[in-house]
Design an enzyme around this catalytic site. Structure first.
Site, short mmCIF file in Angstrom:
data_model
loop_
_atom_site.label_atom_id
_atom_site.label_comp_id
_atom_site.label_asym_id
_atom_site.label_seq_id
_atom_site.Cartn_x
_atom_site.Cartn_y
_atom_site.Cartn_z
N ILE A 136 31.31 43.75 39.87
CA ILE A 136 30.15 44.47 40.41
C ILE A 136 30.12 45.68 39.38
O ILE A 136 28.83 46.03 39.48
CB ILE A 136 30.06 44.73 41.83
CG1 ILE A 136 31.23 45.56 42.32
CG2 ILE A 136 30.14 43.42 42.70
CD1 ILE A 136 31.23 46.09 43.39
N ASP A 137 31.11 45.99 38.94
CA ASP A 137 30.96 47.31 38.15
C ASP A 137 30.37 47.46 37.02
O ASP A 137 29.94 48.51 36.41
CB ASP A 137 32.71 47.93 37.91
CG ASP A 137 33.40 48.13 38.98
OD1 ASP A 137 32.87 48.09 40.17
OD2 ASP A 137 34.67 47.79 39.06
N MET A 167 30.36 51.98 44.77
CA MET A 167 31.51 51.57 43.94
C MET A 167 31.19 51.77 42.42
O MET A 167 30.42 52.31 42.08
CB MET A 167 32.11 50.20 44.19
CG MET A 167 32.84 49.97 45.43
SD MET A 167 33.49 48.38 45.71
CE MET A 167 34.62 48.56 47.00
N GLY A 168 32.04 51.08 41.46
CA GLY A 168 31.64 51.20 40.29
C GLY A 168 33.19 51.64 39.36
O GLY A 168 32.93 51.66 38.16
N GLN A 220 29.18 45.92 49.03
CA GLN A 220 28.65 45.86 47.78
C GLN A 220 29.19 44.41 47.14
O GLN A 220 28.91 43.90 46.17
CB GLN A 220 28.83 46.96 47.00
CG GLN A 220 28.14 48.04 47.42
CD GLN A 220 28.91 49.41 46.69
OE1 GLN A 220 28.37 49.99 45.85
NE2 GLN A 220 29.81 49.86 47.38
N GLY A 266 38.77 41.51 42.13
CA GLY A 266 37.91 41.78 43.42
C GLY A 266 36.66 40.85 43.16
O GLY A 266 36.16 40.29 42.40
O1 F6P Z 1 36.58 46.69 40.42
C1 F6P Z 1 35.58 46.05 41.70
C2 F6P Z 1 35.82 47.12 42.59
O2 F6P Z 1 34.97 46.57 43.88
C3 F6P Z 1 35.78 48.53 42.48
O3 F6P Z 1 34.16 48.69 42.34
C4 F6P Z 1 36.61 49.18 43.42
O4 F6P Z 1 36.85 50.29 42.97
C5 F6P Z 1 37.75 48.25 43.73
O5 F6P Z 1 37.38 47.01 43.09
C6 F6P Z 1 38.19 48.08 45.13
O6 F6P Z 1 39.30 47.38 44.92
P1 F6P Z 1 39.81 46.83 46.45
O7 F6P Z 1 39.16 45.48 46.72
O8 F6P Z 1 41.47 46.70 46.17
O9 F6P Z 1 39.65 48.00 47.61
#
Ligand code: F6P
Length: 363
Positions: free
Chosen positions: A141-142, A184-185, A289, A11
């Site tokens: 970001i997590d 998120m996280g 975010q 991500g």
């Molecule tokens: O790992 C980063 C993150 O933004 C997480 O916080 C979230 O659960 C996930 O990626 C979302 O992923 P996607 O972009 O595939 O929806």
């Protein structure tokens, strides 16, 4: 060292372009050539999306403050488990790592600077074991990677979430409502904890502390009795009730997409509304975010990580990740960084602070 490659995987996170710029400038100042691999590792495979792009100082001019990544990113293109849809709709997975290594040799690349989170750095570690000279840079970001105090992108995400919570306060107070904000996280509560505390949420729910809905409702009721007719609940997407399971978003059948954590915010809101009778709304901040310009601190970490990664490559220090160990940036073995998910320690000062000022964790 003559020619190195950079890629961005997983991500996106604010600060990716700043890392790319620092890496390119630090490397070209040593007389090296830099190429970018588009879309994670896809740019190395002839039948996949993207290719290799020359990264010159001119190409990376003016990008430090830009969100996203000029190289593109993906969290679905793992070369060790490359997915292809079959005629009958099923997904076939195959290991294409040898093709990646071969492409590396063919393009005369001496090292890879892999910028990524948990998933992308696991791929980098696997490729390092197969002989690829790799230096990892921790991005997400997590903030859930071990062996670094901070990952870049995290503090900007915290700032975005904090501003959102600030803005909700006026509506919550004007309408005497409860607002549940889902942030998120992944499986950790770093974003919820930092933004919830900075944004003065009344309740912060994080995966590290399973919550009891009754306790959350008690907090709302207690505020009601003391004349505070609104409440803000900040919930991390991976939070669970005591004895409960993580909420997963449903994925439409046939879509090549990982199931994702999320959706807990509306469940919490429904339960609060039902039990307290208060008008309750929920919102999911989602990918907001991940976007936008990195804040100054994320830019600084990103620039420092890029320069440090080039130093590692120059020293022949591979199979490592650069990590923040204030005031230093140090190289740590990739295996250490990936040995565990960095959860919020329950005795951390930030949790003690929140508890001391009356914030509830629903426990
Ligand atoms: O790992 C980063 C993150 O933004 C997480 O916080 C979230 O659960 C996930 O990626 C979302 O992923 P996607 O972009 O595939 O929806």
């Amino acid at each position: 060292m003559r020619r190195i490659a950079i890629n961005t995987g997983g991500g996106d996170a604010p600060g990716l372009n700043a890392v790319i710029r620092a890496t390119v400038l630090a490397a070209t100042n040593r007389g090296w050539e830099v190429v970018g691999i588009e879309n994670g590792y896809a740019g190395l495979l002839p039948d996949a999306e993207g290719g290799l792009v020359p990264l010159t100082p001119e190409r990376v001019r003016g990008i430090t403050h830009l969100g996203g990544t000029i190289l593109g990113s993906t969290n679905r293109r793992n070369p060790l488990e490359w997915e292809r849809r079959q005629a009958d709709g099923s997904i076939e997975r195959r290991d294409r790592s040898e093709e990646v290594l071969e492409a590396f040799r063919r393009h005369g690349l001496d090292a890879l600077i892999a910028i990524g989170g948990d998933g992308s750095l696991h791929i980098a570690a696997d490729l390092a074991e197969k002989g690829l000279p790799v230096v990892g840079i921790p991005k997400t970001i997590d903030n859930d990677l071990a062996a670094t105090t901070l990952t870049f992108g995290f503090l900007t995400a915290v700032e975005t979430a904090t501003h959102a919570i600030d803005r909700l306060h006026s509506t919550a107070e004007s309408h005497q409502r409860v607002f549940v904000v889902e942030v998120m996280g992944a499986s950790t509560g770093w974003i919820a904890l930092f933004s919830g505390l900075a944004g003065t949420a009344d309740v912060i729910l994080i995966p590290e502390i399973p919550y009891d809905t009754e306790v959350v409702c008690d907090k709302v009721a207690e505020r009601e009795r003391s004349g505070r007719h609104f409440s803000i609940i900040c919930v991390a997407e991976g939070s669970t009730p005591v004895g409960g399971k993580v909420t997963m978003k449903t994925v439409p059948a046939g879509r090549e997409r990982l199931p994702r954590i999320g959706g807990i915010g509306s469940l919490v809101a429904d339960e609060i509304a039902e039990r307290t009778g208060k008008e309750t709304r929920s919102l999911v901040l989602g990918h907001l975010q991940r976007g936008g310009p990195p804040n100054a601190y994320d830019r600084l970490i990103a620039l420092r990580f890029g320069a440090a990664a080039v130093r590692c490559a120059a020293e022949g220090n591979f199979g490592c990740m650069v990590g923040l160990d204030p005031p230093h940036v140090r190289a740590v073995p990739l295996a250490d960084a990936l040995s565990e998910v960095k959860s919020v320690p329950l005795d951390s000062d930030i949790i003690l602070t929140a508890r001391a000022i009356g914030t509830s964790f629903g426990d």
